[in-house]
Design an enzyme around this catalytic site. Sequence first.
Site, PDB file in Angstrom:
ATOM      1  N   SER A 163       7.914   4.088   0.166  1.00  0.00           N
ATOM      2  CA  SER A 163       6.933   3.322  -0.589  1.00  0.00           C
ATOM      3  C   SER A 163       6.946   3.707  -2.064  1.00  0.00           C
ATOM      4  O   SER A 163       6.953   2.850  -2.954  1.00  0.00           O
ATOM      5  CB  SER A 163       5.539   3.541   0.002  1.00  0.00           C
ATOM      6  OG  SER A 163       4.567   2.797  -0.692  1.00  0.00           O
ATOM      7  N   SER A 188       0.853  -1.184   0.000  1.00  0.00           N
ATOM      8  CA  SER A 188       0.000   0.000   0.000  1.00  0.00           C
ATOM      9  C   SER A 188       0.885   1.229   0.000  1.00  0.00           C
ATOM     10  O   SER A 188       1.837   1.319   0.788  1.00  0.00           O
ATOM     11  CB  SER A 188      -0.910   0.004   1.231  1.00  0.00           C
ATOM     12  OG  SER A 188      -1.794   1.111   1.195  1.00  0.00           O
ATOM     13  N   GLU A 189       0.582   2.201  -0.880  1.00  0.00           N
ATOM     14  CA  GLU A 189       1.534   3.296  -1.083  1.00  0.00           C
ATOM     15  C   GLU A 189       1.655   4.241   0.108  1.00  0.00           C
ATOM     16  O   GLU A 189       2.540   5.088   0.144  1.00  0.00           O
ATOM     17  CB  GLU A 189       1.214   4.086  -2.360  1.00  0.00           C
ATOM     18  CG  GLU A 189      -0.144   4.722  -2.416  1.00  0.00           C
ATOM     19  CD  GLU A 189      -1.129   3.903  -3.237  1.00  0.00           C
ATOM     20  OE1 GLU A 189      -1.957   4.508  -3.923  1.00  0.00           O
ATOM     21  OE2 GLU A 189      -1.073   2.666  -3.174  1.00  0.00           O
ATOM     22  N   ASN A 190       0.772   4.125   1.104  1.00  0.00           N
ATOM     23  CA  ASN A 190       0.956   4.948   2.303  1.00  0.00           C
ATOM     24  C   ASN A 190       2.030   4.390   3.233  1.00  0.00           C
ATOM     25  O   ASN A 190       2.368   5.008   4.236  1.00  0.00           O
ATOM     26  CB  ASN A 190      -0.363   5.119   3.056  1.00  0.00           C
ATOM     27  CG  ASN A 190      -0.945   3.796   3.533  1.00  0.00           C
ATOM     28  OD1 ASN A 190      -0.882   2.789   2.834  1.00  0.00           O
ATOM     29  ND2 ASN A 190      -1.525   3.791   4.710  1.00  0.00           N
TER      30      ASN A 190
END
Length: 219
Positions: free
Chosen positions: A88, A46-48
């Site tokens: 990320s 997840s890019e967070n």
Amino acid sequence: MSLSREQIAQRVAQEFNDGDYVNLGIGIPTLAANYVPADIEVMLQSENGLLGMGPYPTKANVDADMINAGKETVTAATGAAIFSSAESFAMIRGGHVDVTVLGAFEVDQNGNIASYMIPGKLVKGMGGAMDLVAGADNIIVTMMHANKHGESKILTECTLPLTGVSCITKVITDLAYMEIENGEFVLKERAPGVSVEEIRSKTAGQLRVDGDIPEMTFV
């Protein structure tokens, strides 16, 4: 009968291979975390800032601080890692994500995707989609085949602002599974009970149909 959102996500998960690093976008793609086949292991990113995302939590194990990029509560799989969004995106831009699954407003026969903006409407925006479509070779789109007015979202050419150009390889809708090859949609599977004729009628882009098209199967 067209597929439900959950069935689309289940069909997407069949495209994962053992050892894949997979990023799931907001909406239908996120649901695929619940359907990863039991005989393979994938790492969901997840890019967070989470690598090793698990399925949605039950009421008993919700942690309000453990969220995905869409601000939904998730779980962390064994061996998960948490880091900054800068790290990320370095993973994403560096080509370390094998598969990206995104939602879309439109896709076209040249592999273009429009997913972040509808002029005059309030939508969630770009997020990490532009980085994701540039950073993975296998990009799968999940979406409805047509809008609520019955107009095709599978087009000859996108009409909305583009998120990425010539980057989409596969499209899974509530009616069909298609691959994009040489400037056309190639029909590979159809939803159970959905005819090829219905798919043709709701596909504005060039659609190639080779022989008998099997129905999707779900375990």
